[in-house]
Every structure is written in C-alpha cells, then in structure tokens.
Write an enzyme that holds these catalytic residues in place. Structure first.
Site, short mmCIF file in Angstrom:
data_model
loop_
_atom_site.label_atom_id
_atom_site.label_comp_id
_atom_site.label_asym_id
_atom_site.label_seq_id
_atom_site.Cartn_x
_atom_site.Cartn_y
_atom_site.Cartn_z
N ASP A 55 2.35 -6.47 0.01
CA ASP A 55 2.46 -5.20 -0.70
C ASP A 55 1.87 -5.34 -2.11
O ASP A 55 1.54 -6.44 -2.55
CB ASP A 55 3.94 -4.79 -0.78
N ASP A 110 3.37 5.93 2.30
CA ASP A 110 4.27 5.58 3.40
C ASP A 110 4.54 6.80 4.28
O ASP A 110 4.76 7.90 3.77
CB ASP A 110 5.64 5.14 2.86
#
Ligand SMILES: *[C@@H]1O[C@H](CO)[C@@H](O)[C@H](O)[C@H]1NC(C)=O
Ligand SMILES: *[C@@H]1O[C@H](CO)[C@@H](O)[C@H](O)[C@H]1NC(C)=O
Ligand SMILES: *[C@@H]1O[C@H](CO)[C@@H](O)[C@H](O)[C@H]1NC(C)=O
Ligand SMILES: *[C@@H]1O[C@H](CO)[C@@H](O)[C@H](O)[C@H]1NC(C)=O
Length: 441
Positions: free
Chosen positions: A174, A235
């Site tokens: 990430d 997301d």
C-alpha cells in the site's frame, strides 16, 4: 522471418563488440514493452482478500468469527479447497491490513499480532500451502500502514526477507503515509527489487498509480516493470455506485491504461463484492462480466462460510473465468455508449471476442439493445461468419451470424449480457436478426 525477397548482407562480419552493443541496445529498446520479470501473474491473479468484507476488525473478544485472525484465514483456506474455489482458479488467499502487532520485534522485523495469529505467519503459510493454495500478505511503503500499523519505509529488504522466509507468495504493498512522490516511486521500486533479491516467487501488487495520480500522471510503462498489478482508483465498497464509478473511471481512462495490461502486469479495479450485501443479482452479474472484460485480478472479498448458491455459481462460472483468464491477456474496453447502454469488447485468443452489453438504466424493466456484428472487433469479430454464445446471465447458444447480422439482446436494469463470438471461416447458414428474451433473475 519469411521475408524471402530481401537480400541480407551475408558476407560482412560485424565485430563482436559492436554486435554485443547492438544486442544491448535492442534489449534496452525492448525492455519498456516487457513487464516485471518474475514469471508470475501471466493471467490475472485469482483469490480472496479480506479487506472489503472484514476491514480492520481486531476485536476477537467481541467478534470471534469475523476478526482478522489466523482462524479466519484457516477457515477460508478450508472452504477454498473444499467448495470448489481453488479448482476453478481462486488460488491466492490474501491478508490485508491489520494483521500486524503494533510494533516490530527486537530485531526490527514485522510480527503478527500475537493474540490473533498465535501460530505465526509461517505456520499459516504451511497450512494454506497444504490446501493447495498460496498466501498473500500486506505491507505499506510508508512510515505506517493505512490503519496505523508499522510501515516498511526503511525496512524494505528486511520485510521482503521476512515475507520470503515465512513462505509468502504475494505482497500487496500500500502507499499510505508516504511523504513525497519521489519516495513513493522509490518505495515501490525498492520493494520490487527487494522481493526479487529474496529469490522467492512473490506476486507484487502495487497501489502506486492510485497515490500518484492526483499529483502526477503515472508512467504505466515504468509501473509495469516493477509490479504484477496495480490499483488506479479508490477502494471498492459494497455498493452499485462504487462499481459504476470504477467502470466509469476505467472507460474514461481506457486510452492510457488498456494497452499496458498483459501477461505479468494488470490494472486492478479492486475486489469482487459478489456474495456480499450491496449488489442486486443483476449488479453482481455486471461486476463479474465487466471484471472479466477488464482482465482484472479476481480477488473476492466475501464470507465463503455464508454465500448464496447463486453468488457462488456466478463466481465459479467457468466460461466467465475463461474469458478473464484468456491467455492473450488483452484488456477489454468500451466501444460505445448509446443512451443507457454500454457496449464493451475484449479480444480473446484465437480471434474470438468477449462482448458485454451493460444497461445502466436503474429503473423500469428489461431494455432491448440492437447492434450490428459489423461493430465488433473493428469488423473482424464475425467475419465472414461467427457463432455467438451467451455466457451471462445464463448460458445459451445464440447460433451463427454473419458480419452484417443484427443482434438484439434484452438487458435487465443495471444488468449485463455477456457474449462470446468465435469466427467461423466457412460461409454457413446464417441466423439473421435473432431476438432473445431476458432471463428473470
Ligand atoms: C529477478 O529478476 C531477474 C531479472 O529481471 C529475473 O530473471 C528473475 O527471475 C527474478 N527473480 C525472482 C525471484 O523474481
Ligand atoms: C518517514 O518519517 C520520516 C521522519 O519524519 C521522514 O523523514 C520520512 O520521509 C518518512 N518517510 C516517508 C516514506 O514518507
Ligand atoms: C531506494 O534504494 C536506493 C538505493 O539503495 C536508496 O538510495 C534509496 O534511499 C531507497 N529509497 C527508499 C525510499 O527507500
Ligand atoms: C516512462 O518510463 C519508461 C521506462 O522507465 C521510460 O523509458 C519513458 O521515458 C517514461 N516516459 C515518460 C513520459 O517519462
């Protein structure tokens, strides 16, 4: 090399050094076209990833069944093996954020939360491997993960070695808490090198363009040299709006992202939320069909302990998976938007095409969409003749068509009809102007 007419300069002998230099230059010129050279993700990776469904639930006292713990992953591993998931291709069982203890150990290594992963990741990896599956894990290029656990900045090599030592097969990296674009790029590159140096085959999942894009245009040629797949957009959530936004983002950026995708490197529109709470049956069909069109990694985020037979059948549909996993590895794209309808196509191996007709209207009943086969594959998909198979929402044979056939399909609101065309070389009897009634779902 069938260019028989051209005369080669046969007698001349290039000095070895010049020849080597030429080869080196050719290699350098050829390099940007290639991807990350780890031999992995030749087709989009398939598996399960905990994030969208289980988030950062760390309270195992309150939520013993749903907290991020080794028990959750062992249960999912059991079901992936026993309920047919592994056998249709879902292979990677992936841990997302919130698996770590709040601090590194005395040697500076990442460690799992001792209460939630008492056996350790290495044992979990053994268990997952014993089920014929592979284990994915999560880390972050910055000083902290998105949920505030230890970041890998300053520890890329140590963390790569730790993961390889544990037997991890995939790393999702990430990009939270990274201060600058330079550090972001260096972080993703350095981790790629660090993973390579471990000598273990580890799929590398990046979010580099997602964090770069607001400030700078991503260089996908470069990203593909370091990553096996990469997130471009926010997301996913368990909602039709989210699926629509991802599709709209993808089609509106298709000129810059479709061509780069291919064996070894894929655009990642994020997890499948099929089998969860937010999508209607037709919307689940749309997600499955369009993720296949986009050559997307198929990473489910759902509860395999409780999933409806219909969602399971959709996720395990072998014909859709075959489109997603097509060895040619070309990503599909939207060819037209016509009122409420979107028409997408994806070139497949052997001259076949996948075609998706999406009805964006979210009211009323099934709508008819008519289109000419001459539109498909720049006129080549059905030339001179093709057979057309409907794959979703139900499987059926739509017969033979010519390159000037008109096809009419009825598509439920927010649903998709997914078709596959296969070219037939001989002229055959043509079924012109066929019409098909919708499938109630
Ligand atoms: C590391 O990279 C080299 C060259 O790019 C490649 O040949 C090798 O297979 C890679 N190794 C691993 C473990 O990914
Ligand atoms: C991590 O924090 C340190 C100290 O504040 C800073 O110098 C460094 O740039 C940060 N790293 C990243 C990747 O932002
Ligand atoms: C990446 O590696 C290079 C070379 O070792 C090093 O100079 C640089 O500081 C590293 N960058 C980050 C963000 O770790
Ligand atoms: C993108 O990256 C490639 C490979 O590193 C490089 O050759 C190319 O010049 C870059 N393109 C741009 C526009 O910076």
């Amino acid at each position: 090399m069938a260019g028989g007419g051209r005369q080669r300069s046969g007698g001349r002998r290039a000095p070895l050094a010049a020849l080597l230099l030429l080869l080196l230059l050719l290699a350098l010129v050829a390099w940007p076209a290639g991807g990350l050279d780890n031999g992995l993700a030749r087709t989009p990776p398939m598996g399960w990833l905990h994030w969208e469904r289980f988030l950062c639930q760390t309270d195992c006292a309150q939520e013993p069944r749903n907290c991020i713990s080794e028990q959750l992953f062992m249960q999912m591993a059991d079901l992936m093996a026993s309920d047919g998931w592994r056998d249709v291709g879902y292979q990677y069982l992936c841990i997302d954020d919130c698996w770590m203890a709040p601090t590194r150990d005395k040697q500076g290594r990442l460690q799992p939360d001792p209460d939630r992963f008492p056996s350790g990741i290495s044992k979990l990896a053994d268990y997952v491997h014993s089920k014929g599956l592979k284990l994915g894990i999560y880390a972050d290029a910055g000083n902290e993960t998105c949920a505030g656990f230890p970041g890998s900045y300053g520890y890329y090599e140590l963390d790569a070695d730790t993961f390889a030592g544990w037997g991890v097969d995939l790393v999702k990296f990430d990009g939270c808490n990274v201060g600058t674009l330079e550090l972001l790029a260096e972080g993703y590159k350095n981790m790629s090198w660090a993973l390579n140096k471990t000598g273990r085959s580890i799929v590398y999942s990046c979010e580099w363009p997602l964090y770069q894009r607001p400030l700078q245009k991503p260089n996908y040629t470069e990203i593909k040299q370091y990553c096996n797949y990469w997130r471009n957009y926010f997301d996913i959530t368990d909602a039709w709006t989210s699926v629509k936004n991802i599709l709209d983002w993808t089609s509106s950026h298709q000129d810059s992202i479709v061509d780069i995708a291919g064996p070894g490197g894929w655009n990642d529109p994020d997890m499948l939320v099929i089998g969860d709470f937010g999508l209607s049956c037709d919307q689940q069909v749309t997600q499955m069909a369009l993720w296949a069109m986009m050559a997307a990694p198929l990473l489910m985020s759902n509860d395999l302990r409780r999933i409806s037979p219909r969602a399971k059948a959709l996720l395990q549909n072998k014909e859709v998976i075959a489109i997603n996993q097509d060895p040619l590895g070309k990503q599909g794209y939207r060819i037209t938007k016509d009122g409420n309808f979107e028409l997408w196509e994806r070139p497949l191996s052997g001259g076949a095409f996948a075609i998706a007709v999406l009805n964006r209207q979210d009211f009323g009943g099934p709508q008819m969409f008519a289109f000419s086969t001459a539109f498909l594959g720049s006129g080549l998909a059905c030339n001179p003749t093709c057979s057309i198979q409907q794959i979703l929402p139900t499987s059926r044979d739509l017969g033979l068509h010519s390159w000037v056939s008109f096809l009419k399909v009825a598509v439920n609101p927010t649903g998709t009809v997914l078709l596959k065309t296969v070219v037939i070389e001989e002229k055959l009897v043509i079924n012109n102007g066929s019409s098909h009634s919708p499938d109630p779902l």
